[in-house]
Design a protein around this motif. Structure first.
Motif, PDB file in Angstrom:
ATOM      1  N   PHE A 111       0.810  -1.232   0.000  1.00  0.00           N
ATOM      2  CA  PHE A 111       0.000   0.000   0.000  1.00  0.00           C
ATOM      3  C   PHE A 111       0.842   1.280   0.000  1.00  0.00           C
ATOM      4  O   PHE A 111       0.394   2.321   0.479  1.00  0.00           O
ATOM      5  CB  PHE A 111      -0.977  -0.004   1.179  1.00  0.00           C
ATOM      6  CG  PHE A 111      -1.706  -1.313   1.333  1.00  0.00           C
ATOM      7  CD1 PHE A 111      -2.588  -1.734   0.353  1.00  0.00           C
ATOM      8  CD2 PHE A 111      -1.468  -2.127   2.422  1.00  0.00           C
ATOM      9  CE1 PHE A 111      -3.233  -2.963   0.467  1.00  0.00           C
ATOM     10  CE2 PHE A 111      -2.109  -3.357   2.542  1.00  0.00           C
ATOM     11  CZ  PHE A 111      -3.001  -3.779   1.566  1.00  0.00           C
ATOM     12  N   GLY A 112       2.047   1.187  -0.532  1.00  0.00           N
ATOM     13  CA  GLY A 112       2.919   2.349  -0.654  1.00  0.00           C
ATOM     14  C   GLY A 112       4.155   2.293   0.208  1.00  0.00           C
ATOM     15  O   GLY A 112       5.097   3.066  -0.003  1.00  0.00           O
ATOM     16  N   TYR A 113       4.206   1.389   1.185  1.00  0.00           N
ATOM     17  CA  TYR A 113       5.337   1.366   2.126  1.00  0.00           C
ATOM     18  C   TYR A 113       6.618   0.873   1.444  1.00  0.00           C
ATOM     19  O   TYR A 113       7.588   1.626   1.321  1.00  0.00           O
ATOM     20  CB  TYR A 113       4.986   0.492   3.326  1.00  0.00           C
ATOM     21  CG  TYR A 113       6.077   0.484   4.386  1.00  0.00           C
ATOM     22  CD1 TYR A 113       6.224   1.554   5.251  1.00  0.00           C
ATOM     23  CD2 TYR A 113       6.951  -0.591   4.506  1.00  0.00           C
ATOM     24  CE1 TYR A 113       7.226   1.561   6.211  1.00  0.00           C
ATOM     25  CE2 TYR A 113       7.950  -0.599   5.459  1.00  0.00           C
ATOM     26  CZ  TYR A 113       8.079   0.470   6.312  1.00  0.00           C
ATOM     27  OH  TYR A 113       9.079   0.469   7.260  1.00  0.00           O
ATOM     28  N   ARG A 114       6.643  -0.367   1.001  1.00  0.00           N
ATOM     29  CA  ARG A 114       7.827  -0.855   0.278  1.00  0.00           C
ATOM     30  C   ARG A 114       7.916  -0.195  -1.093  1.00  0.00           C
ATOM     31  O   ARG A 114       9.016   0.037  -1.612  1.00  0.00           O
ATOM     32  CB  ARG A 114       7.750  -2.377   0.124  1.00  0.00           C
ATOM     33  CG  ARG A 114       7.858  -3.138   1.439  1.00  0.00           C
ATOM     34  CD  ARG A 114       7.648  -4.620   1.238  1.00  0.00           C
ATOM     35  NE  ARG A 114       7.598  -5.329   2.511  1.00  0.00           N
ATOM     36  CZ  ARG A 114       7.105  -6.540   2.669  1.00  0.00           C
ATOM     37  NH1 ARG A 114       6.628  -7.203   1.624  1.00  0.00           N
ATOM     38  NH2 ARG A 114       7.095  -7.109   3.856  1.00  0.00           N
ATOM     39  N   GLU A 115       6.766   0.095  -1.668  1.00  0.00           N
ATOM     40  CA  GLU A 115       6.746   0.740  -2.979  1.00  0.00           C
ATOM     41  C   GLU A 115       7.417   2.110  -2.947  1.00  0.00           C
ATOM     42  O   GLU A 115       7.903   2.589  -3.974  1.00  0.00           O
ATOM     43  CB  GLU A 115       5.297   0.871  -3.459  1.00  0.00           C
ATOM     44  CG  GLU A 115       4.612  -0.435  -3.802  1.00  0.00           C
ATOM     45  CD  GLU A 115       4.055  -1.183  -2.590  1.00  0.00           C
ATOM     46  OE1 GLU A 115       3.535  -2.302  -2.760  1.00  0.00           O
ATOM     47  OE2 GLU A 115       4.143  -0.630  -1.462  1.00  0.00           O
ATOM     48  N   SER A 116       7.468   2.745  -1.780  1.00  0.00           N
ATOM     49  CA  SER A 116       8.149   4.034  -1.675  1.00  0.00           C
ATOM     50  C   SER A 116       9.636   3.895  -1.987  1.00  0.00           C
ATOM     51  O   SER A 116      10.249   4.811  -2.552  1.00  0.00           O
ATOM     52  CB  SER A 116       7.955   4.632  -0.277  1.00  0.00           C
ATOM     53  OG  SER A 116       8.644   3.885   0.708  1.00  0.00           O
ATOM     54  N   ILE A 166       4.570  -3.889   9.414  1.00  0.00           N
ATOM     55  CA  ILE A 166       4.385  -2.452   9.581  1.00  0.00           C
ATOM     56  C   ILE A 166       3.060  -2.204  10.295  1.00  0.00           C
ATOM     57  O   ILE A 166       2.231  -3.107  10.429  1.00  0.00           O
ATOM     58  CB  ILE A 166       4.391  -1.707   8.226  1.00  0.00           C
ATOM     59  CG1 ILE A 166       3.265  -2.234   7.315  1.00  0.00           C
ATOM     60  CG2 ILE A 166       5.734  -1.832   7.550  1.00  0.00           C
ATOM     61  CD1 ILE A 166       3.144  -1.499   6.001  1.00  0.00           C
ATOM     62  N   SER A 167       2.874  -0.972  10.741  1.00  0.00           N
ATOM     63  CA  SER A 167       1.626  -0.609  11.407  1.00  0.00           C
ATOM     64  C   SER A 167       0.897   0.446  10.588  1.00  0.00           C
ATOM     65  O   SER A 167       1.465   1.053   9.661  1.00  0.00           O
ATOM     66  CB  SER A 167       1.913  -0.047  12.807  1.00  0.00           C
ATOM     67  OG  SER A 167       2.543   1.228  12.704  1.00  0.00           O
ATOM     68  N   ALA A 168      -0.354   0.690  10.937  1.00  0.00           N
ATOM     69  CA  ALA A 168      -1.139   1.717  10.255  1.00  0.00           C
ATOM     70  C   ALA A 168      -0.501   3.100  10.397  1.00  0.00           C
ATOM     71  O   ALA A 168      -0.652   3.952   9.520  1.00  0.00           O
ATOM     72  CB  ALA A 168      -2.565   1.734  10.799  1.00  0.00           C
ATOM     73  N   ALA A 169       0.239   3.322  11.490  1.00  0.00           N
ATOM     74  CA  ALA A 169       0.889   4.620  11.715  1.00  0.00           C
ATOM     75  C   ALA A 169       1.958   4.910  10.666  1.00  0.00           C
ATOM     76  O   ALA A 169       2.350   6.072  10.478  1.00  0.00           O
ATOM     77  CB  ALA A 169       1.498   4.665  13.111  1.00  0.00           C
ATOM     78  N   GLU A 170       2.444   3.869   9.971  1.00  0.00           N
ATOM     79  CA  GLU A 170       3.477   4.046   8.948  1.00  0.00           C
ATOM     80  C   GLU A 170       2.873   4.226   7.561  1.00  0.00           C
ATOM     81  O   GLU A 170       3.616   4.347   6.582  1.00  0.00           O
ATOM     82  CB  GLU A 170       4.417   2.847   8.968  1.00  0.00           C
ATOM     83  CG  GLU A 170       5.203   2.731  10.269  1.00  0.00           C
ATOM     84  CD  GLU A 170       5.975   1.434  10.387  1.00  0.00           C
ATOM     85  OE1 GLU A 170       7.184   1.438  10.106  1.00  0.00           O
ATOM     86  OE2 GLU A 170       5.353   0.407  10.767  1.00  0.00           O
ATOM     87  N   LEU A 171       1.557   4.264   7.476  1.00  0.00           N
ATOM     88  CA  LEU A 171       0.866   4.433   6.197  1.00  0.00           C
ATOM     89  C   LEU A 171      -0.060   5.644   6.285  1.00  0.00           C
ATOM     90  O   LEU A 171      -1.275   5.553   6.146  1.00  0.00           O
ATOM     91  CB  LEU A 171       0.077   3.167   5.859  1.00  0.00           C
ATOM     92  CG  LEU A 171       0.917   1.925   5.535  1.00  0.00           C
ATOM     93  CD1 LEU A 171       0.036   0.686   5.452  1.00  0.00           C
ATOM     94  CD2 LEU A 171       1.692   2.104   4.236  1.00  0.00           C
ATOM     95  N   ARG A 172       0.561   6.815   6.519  1.00  0.00           N
ATOM     96  CA  ARG A 172      -0.173   8.064   6.652  1.00  0.00           C
ATOM     97  C   ARG A 172       0.469   9.142   5.763  1.00  0.00           C
ATOM     98  O   ARG A 172       1.226   9.994   6.240  1.00  0.00           O
ATOM     99  CB  ARG A 172      -0.192   8.516   8.114  1.00  0.00           C
ATOM    100  CG  ARG A 172      -0.987   7.596   9.048  1.00  0.00           C
ATOM    101  CD  ARG A 172      -0.909   8.098  10.504  1.00  0.00           C
ATOM    102  NE  ARG A 172      -1.340   9.473  10.635  1.00  0.00           N
ATOM    103  CZ  ARG A 172      -2.613   9.838  10.822  1.00  0.00           C
ATOM    104  NH1 ARG A 172      -3.558   8.925  10.925  1.00  0.00           N
ATOM    105  NH2 ARG A 172      -2.932  11.120  10.933  1.00  0.00           N
ATOM    106  N   PRO A 173       0.185   9.124   4.460  1.00  0.00           N
ATOM    107  CA  PRO A 173       0.748  10.143   3.574  1.00  0.00           C
ATOM    108  C   PRO A 173       0.457  11.571   4.015  1.00  0.00           C
ATOM    109  O   PRO A 173       1.254  12.480   3.771  1.00  0.00           O
ATOM    110  CB  PRO A 173       0.081   9.831   2.225  1.00  0.00           C
ATOM    111  CG  PRO A 173      -0.209   8.372   2.287  1.00  0.00           C
ATOM    112  CD  PRO A 173      -0.577   8.100   3.719  1.00  0.00           C
ATOM    113  N   ILE A 174      -0.668  11.794   4.699  1.00  0.00           N
ATOM    114  CA  ILE A 174      -1.016  13.153   5.119  1.00  0.00           C
ATOM    115  C   ILE A 174      -0.006  13.712   6.117  1.00  0.00           C
ATOM    116  O   ILE A 174       0.166  14.930   6.221  1.00  0.00           O
ATOM    117  CB  ILE A 174      -2.447  13.187   5.716  1.00  0.00           C
ATOM    118  CG1 ILE A 174      -2.945  14.641   5.786  1.00  0.00           C
ATOM    119  CG2 ILE A 174      -2.506  12.492   7.081  1.00  0.00           C
ATOM    120  CD1 ILE A 174      -4.412  14.758   6.093  1.00  0.00           C
ATOM    121  N   ASP A 175       0.688  12.838   6.840  1.00  0.00           N
ATOM    122  CA  ASP A 175       1.710  13.298   7.782  1.00  0.00           C
ATOM    123  C   ASP A 175       3.003  13.690   7.078  1.00  0.00           C
ATOM    124  O   ASP A 175       3.835  14.407   7.651  1.00  0.00           O
ATOM    125  CB  ASP A 175       2.014  12.199   8.808  1.00  0.00           C
ATOM    126  CG  ASP A 175       0.855  11.921   9.741  1.00  0.00           C
ATOM    127  OD1 ASP A 175      -0.061  12.761   9.825  1.00  0.00           O
ATOM    128  OD2 ASP A 175       0.856  10.853  10.384  1.00  0.00           O
TER     129      ASP A 175
END
Length: 293
Positions: free
Chosen positions: A121-126, A211-220
């Motif tokens: 969902f974007g984490y490793r893809e980053s 990973i946790s949901a806290a690591e998938l917050r693009p708005i931050d």
């Protein structure tokens, strides 16, 4: 005795239902992150494409296509959404090629022809996005670099650490947080019950992906992105609702622009908007990537 038996059976029933719910959430989590790999096939005959393969810190060898453009016109990286691949970005590649840009299209890890064990969902893809920018710098030296990224691809751009350094970003339909993204999708497909399932699914992130949901917050992350940004959203999008798109635009650092595509759901916005998309996106990229004489 009968009352005790009824209580026991009730307890067994609750336990069975809880077990089924946990098993269901676990299975659903596995389904969501399952790789979307497939053979891409030969490049289209109408484009002067050069196949490329390069390493990413995600652990994957990233497969993609590159097209050289006109010197001084800029270079653009195209990043696809979840469960898609570089083929979904070919129409944009043709648009950019006609406008003189050099273009790099890639398959994220666990997508298309790139290796990988799970969509994240974007984490490793980053990490793939970061590696692709560096690859594009090597393929198109001296060019200003831009990105067009959709949905998960846009999240990957924002989640990158350290922050990706480019000259312009077009971010389409980017989710603010994974909680909101999951809630929206579950509500859309499972109704009110979907929102009750979201916490159970989010709880599978760590055992499945580490990973946790806290690591998938693009708005931050977007307040710290200094590159010029064009955010695009559809006002009928129920996967990333309008209020969510407005919240991430509000959080973004300047310079920034917002284009709302009227009548668009969570679809390919170029195919939906056609010439309007070309006008908005090319005007933005031309302003920031062209090297003026």
């Amino acid at each position: 005795m009968k009352k005790r038996n009824r209580l026991c059976w009730a307890a067994y029933g609750v336990l069975a239902m809880a077990t089924l719910a946990i098993a269901g959430a676990w299975s659903a989590g596995l389904l969501l992150i399952h790789p979307a790999q497939r053979a891409i096939g030969a490049p289209p005959d109408d484009l002067p494409i050069q196949p490329v393969i390069f390493a990413s810190n995600s652990g994957s060898l990233i497969h993609g296509w590159f097209m050289a453009g006109t010197a001084g016109h800029g270079a653009v990286l195209l990043l696809h959404g979840v469960r898609a691949n570089r083929l979904s970005m070919l129409d944009r590649a043709r648009l950019l090629r006609t406008a003189g840009y050099s273009v790099l299209l890639i398959d994220f890890q666990a997508s298309g022809e790139s290796q990988g064990q799970a969509i994240s969902f974007g984490y490793r893809e980053s990490q793939d996005a970061q590696a692709a920018v560096e690859q594009l710098r090597r393929l198109a030296p001296h060019e200003r670099i831009g990105i067009i990224a959709t949905s998960m691809g846009a999240a990957a751009v924002l989640l990158a650490e350290p922050a990706i350094k480019v000259d312009a970003m077009v971010l389409e339909q980017v989710y603010p947080t994974i909680e909101q993204a999951l809630n929206d999708r579950l509500a859309l497909h499972a109704g009110a019950m979907g929102r009750w399932l979201a916490p159970a699914l989010l709880a599978t992130l760590r055992p499945h992906l580490g990973i946790s949901a806290a690591e998938l917050r693009p708005i931050d992350k977007i307040p710290y992105i200094t590159a010029p940004k064009l955010l695009i959203a559809g006002d009928h999008d129920r996967h990333t609702r309008m209020d969510e798109s407005l919240s991430i635009f509000t959080a973004a650092a300047k310079p920034k622009q917002l284009w709302i595509v009227h009548g668009a759901e969570h679809v390919d916005l170029y195919r939906h908007a056609g010439n309007d998309y070309a006008v908005h996106v090319l005007a933005f990229l031309d302003a920031w990537l062209r090297q003026r004489k």
